[in-house]
Design a protein around this motif. Structure first.
Motif, PDB file in Angstrom:
ATOM      1  N   VAL A   1      -8.445  -2.828  18.452  1.00  0.00           N
ATOM      2  CA  VAL A   1      -7.223  -2.581  17.919  1.00  0.00           C
ATOM      3  C   VAL A   1      -6.738  -4.020  18.085  1.00  0.00           C
ATOM      4  CG1 VAL A   1      -5.558  -1.127  18.651  1.00  0.00           C
ATOM      5  CG2 VAL A   1      -7.684  -0.056  17.742  1.00  0.00           C
TER       6      VAL A   1
ATOM      7  N   ASP B   1      -4.807   4.868  18.234  1.00  0.00           N
ATOM      8  CA  ASP B   1      -5.951   4.294  17.569  1.00  0.00           C
ATOM      9  C   ASP B   1      -6.722   3.485  18.692  1.00  0.00           C
ATOM     10  OD1 ASP B   1      -4.209   3.200  15.027  1.00  0.00           O
ATOM     11  OD2 ASP B   1      -2.846   1.769  15.676  1.00  0.00           O
TER      12      ASP B   1
ATOM     13  N   ASN C   1      -9.953   5.530  16.831  1.00  0.00           N
ATOM     14  CA  ASN C   1     -11.214   4.290  16.921  1.00  0.00           C
ATOM     15  C   ASN C   1     -12.929   5.045  17.949  1.00  0.00           C
ATOM     16  OD1 ASN C   1     -10.641   1.836  14.926  1.00  0.00           O
ATOM     17  ND2 ASN C   1      -9.412   2.421  15.887  1.00  0.00           N
TER      18      ASN C   1
ATOM     19  N   SER D   1       1.280   1.532  10.024  1.00  0.00           N
ATOM     20  CA  SER D   1       0.562   0.654  10.933  1.00  0.00           C
ATOM     21  C   SER D   1       0.715  -0.764  11.592  1.00  0.00           C
ATOM     22  CB  SER D   1      -1.226   1.314  10.719  1.00  0.00           C
ATOM     23  OG  SER D   1      -1.971  -0.042  11.594  1.00  0.00           O
TER      24      SER D   1
ATOM     25  N   TYR E   1      -9.563  -2.037  10.684  1.00  0.00           N
ATOM     26  CA  TYR E   1     -10.481  -1.883  11.711  1.00  0.00           C
ATOM     27  C   TYR E   1     -11.960  -2.223  11.451  1.00  0.00           C
ATOM     28  CZ  TYR E   1      -6.292  -0.398  14.070  1.00  0.00           C
ATOM     29  OH  TYR E   1      -4.683   0.133  14.072  1.00  0.00           O
TER      30      TYR E   1
ATOM     31  N   ALA F   1       1.428   4.876  10.603  1.00  0.00           N
ATOM     32  CA  ALA F   1       0.341   4.752  12.080  1.00  0.00           C
ATOM     33  C   ALA F   1       0.586   6.702  11.988  1.00  0.00           C
ATOM     34  CB  ALA F   1       1.219   4.386  12.673  1.00  0.00           C
TER      35      ALA F   1
END
Length: 739
Positions: A47, A91, A95, A246, A252, A294
């Protein structure tokens, strides 16, 4: 009977399989602390790398005057400060959870939510390590000074019972459950071949081309309201809603560049360009870049840790209250950076290089990435120097020069109030002067919005029924902004924007030196205010020129559809497509469900839709694209409805807008009419607040309309010296004793 036994056997076998599969799903491995920490560290590294790459790329292009329209939108909707911290934590957590799920084996691939395979205890550890727990922690109100007198910048503790209601950096509320493709987070239409209610969702650019498109020369002017009504709607929106994108420009998982690829991979949700597009030509393989909003911390498939909500939620970076946050900011760090702390006078910073015929300009932005300076070279204005963007409480201050003019007007009014209050109360320090002026400014807008702005929008009848009477503060009302309001209903004014920014001289005629300009030449051009006679010509244009009228066959003109943020030959954006795509990104349910929410009829076929729209041709075109009224995107469906009597929106948006403003007002402990917020004499002064007087006090304009949003001839305008000044005497501390 011979077929009964095989059926029973088959049923038992299927039951066995189900229980076996369920046992696998219910098995939640005990993750070691080391495994969790490694997953979070890996997530943070990926990230942070994506964030840093995106930041450097945007800054590099802007500095080289090579900014793309998508860069502008990305920079304008970037999460900053406290908001960026919240988005980054979300994030990290999402993730990290995805890495753990991927490592747990194929027998878990059918699970839907993270808690299907990861225990809530382990999710809590991930939340703690990623920073999400801190983002959802309730604030303590005990240490906040003057909580009964002044608002916090972030809106926290306005509601003492539910301290986050209406505050900045919390999820937008849901009045209806979202409809995501995978029931959790994927937008509607993520897979373009997947049917919804038996129909394929149409390409949003195709809808924009075939239903919304209007040439600049074909628009119709509003016979009753001026252009100020439109820009003031934008001004209000920037007080209430900002959904951050975002922060990254590449995915990603596989480092796909969202700006150059048509692949749909988080957070890239590009808008395909249909064949035979009028702008892009035949068989284009291009896409209009689009970045997903986001996610909020603790939403998506990790929500069980927090409030049990297991769908993706989007954030509002601003407070929900009408508190002039576009002047002052919605986070403490920014609010402080906007203040002039070189003196103890309670003032806001002003420009230290330029002035507007002796009056103040906004200060310049301290940011490195400055898209505003790129405009001068493109417009070939020889006498204009490159200047930075202006700096204000909202990042969108420079979006167009008309909006910039309102920001300038109200910056000046704050400083005028601070100086006047200092004369009344010489013993007040700078903090008291700042807070009192800010409190008055917030009340100004509350009065003007409810008295002058909302009735022309939702219609006087609906306003009288739902908003005319203040019932008092209700701590059980959540003032927070709803997703459908921010994403659809309060974007109604996009179809009221003129394709021009009008600039008029002191006689309210076209200025031969600085004439009216096309809208796309007014995006991010603070230098026009500095080098082209200030903000007065633009404000005169707003007062005299008419708003665009939204009609069913003249919706959005090409300045917004084909030239949004057009700086160079790079692909300009399409506001209509962005609006529809954003609704799908947020999982906003379709048109019929919102009609039901508002107690309105729910058309299910051509005949019924024709009746609702009072337009058979438009009903047929919508069904040709969507197949069923159920699938019509709510922003388009709401904008297609005929106006309510005396208003500028249809019944659906009138319902959503009035419902939201009811909540904003009734859930605000510091609303201007709530007893104890202001004295009775102060409330009487505030009732006489006049936008006309504000313009007189802070510009060189000497004649104005008393009704600020009504279209009228300049010959009917009133001299400023005949408009009563705002009475500040009730704010003098010994006022009551003298009386």
């Amino acid at each position: 009977m011979k077929w009964v036994l095989p059926l029973i056997a088959a049923g038992l076998y299927l039951g066995y399989l189900y229980l076996g599969l369920q046992s696998h799903v219910d098995e939640k491995p005990n993750l070691t602390r080391d495994v969790i920490e490694k997953a979070v560290m890996k997530a943070k590294a990926i990230v942070d790398s994506a964030y840093e790459y995106s930041r450097k790329e945007c800054i590099k292009r802007v500095k080289k005057n090579a900014a793309k329209p998508s860069d502008i939108l990305l920079l304008m909707k970037q999460p900053v400060g406290r908001t960026r911290t919240a988005v980054r934590a979300a994030d990290y957590m999402n993730n990290a959870v995805n890495f753990i799920r991927a490592s747990l084996g194929k027998h878990h691939k059918c699970s839907i939510n993270a808690t299907d395979i990861i225990s809530e205890e382990d999710l809590q550890v991930i939340s703690d390590l990623s920073g999400c727990t801190g983002e959802r922690r309730l604030p303590s109100c005990k240490t906040i000074p003057n909580l009964d007198r002044f608002r916090t910048i972030t809106g926290v503790c306005n509601n003492r019972k539910n301290t986050l209601y209406g505050s900045a950096n919390i999820p937008l509320t849901r009045w209806l459950l979202p409809e995501y493709q995978d029931k959790i987070s994927l937008p509607r239409g993520w897979d373009p071949e997947r049917r919804v209610k038996g129909e394929l969702l149409p390409l949003v650019r195709e809808v924009s081309n075939q239903i919304i498109r209007t040439a600049n020369d074909d628009i119709e002017n509003d016979p009753h309201f001026n252009f100020l009504l439109t820009i003031f709607a934008q001004w209000i929106d920037h007080d209430l809603t900002l959904t951050p994108h975002s922060p990254v420009i590449r995915s990603y998982g596989n480092s796909i560049d969202c700006e150059t690829s048509c692949d749909r991979t988080e957070p890239c949700f590009p808008i395909p360009i249909p064949s035979n597009d009028p702008r892009f030509g035949r068989n284009s393989d291009e896409c209009i870049p689009f970045f997903r909003s986001a996610p909020a911390c603790g939403s998506d498939n990790t929500g069980h840790v927090f409030d049990g909500i297991t769908v993706r939620q989007q954030m509002n970076a601003l407070t929900a209250f009408i508190d002039a946050s576009q002047v002052y900011g919605s986070v403490d760090v920014k609010a402080r950076s906007l203040r002039d702390l070189t003196s103890d006078k309670g003032l806001l910073k002003v420009n230290d290089k330029y002035n507007d015929n002796g009056r103040e300009f906004l200060p310049f932005s301290p940011m490195d990435a400055n898209m505003c300076a790129t405009r001068v070279a493109i417009t070939n204005i020889s006498n204009a120097k490159e200047v930075p963007c202006f700096f204000a409480g909202d990042e969108r201050v420079d979006e167009n020069i008309a909006l910039t003019s309102l920001h300038t007007l109200f910056l000046r009014e704050h400083n005028r109030l601070a100086h006047a209050l200092a004369r009344l109360n010489p013993h007040w320090d700078g903090e008291r002067l700042y807070q009192e002026a800010r409190k008055i400014m917030g009340a100004y807008f509350q009065v003007i919005i409810f008295r002058d702005f909302l009735p022309p929008i939702v219609g006087p009848e609906i306003f009288a029924t739902k908003l005319a009477t203040y019932p008092g503060y209700d701590e059980n009302v959540d003032a927070s902004i709803s997703n459908v309001f921010a994403t659809a209903a309060f974007r109604f004014a996009h179809l009221m924007i003129q394709p021009f920014i009008f600039r008029l001289n002191e006689q309210y005629n076209e200025d031969p030196n600085f004439p009216t300009i096309l809208l796309h030449r007014a995006f991010f051009t603070p230098w026009r205010a500095i080098f082209e006679d200030g903000v007065d010509p633009v404000l005169r244009g707003l007062l005299v020129r008419q708003a665009k009228l939204n009609t069913q066959d003249q919706m959005m003109h090409d300045e917004l559809r084909d030239r949004l943020f057009e700086f160079t030959s790079e692909t300009a954006l399409d506001l209509a497509s962005l609006n529809i795509q954003r609704g799908r990104d947020h999982g906003i349910p379709g048109y019929r469900k919102w009609r039901k929410f508002c107690g309105l009829s729910q058309p299910s076929n051509f005949k019924q839709l024709k009746k609702v729209l009072n337009n058979g041709h438009l009903a047929r075109r919508l069904l040709d694209f969507y197949g069923t009224p159920t699938n019509i995107d709510v922003w388009l469906g709401g904008m297609a409805e005929p106006f309510v009597p005396g208003g500028r929106v249809g019944p659906l948006f009138a319902c959503i807008i009035t419902t939201q403003f009811q909540m904003i007002r009734d859930g605000d402990r510091l609303w201007w009419e709530n007893p104890g917020v202001f004295t009775e004499d102060q409330r009487n002064s505030l009732k006489e607040t006049s936008l006309a007087r504000l313009i007189c006090d802070n510009t060189g304009i000497t004649k104005v309309p008393l009704d600020p949003f009504k279209h009228s001839d300049p010959s009917t305008f009133t001299d400023c010296n005949r408009i009563p000044a705002f009475d500040l005497s009730p704010w003098e501390e010994d006022y009551r004793r003298r009386r």
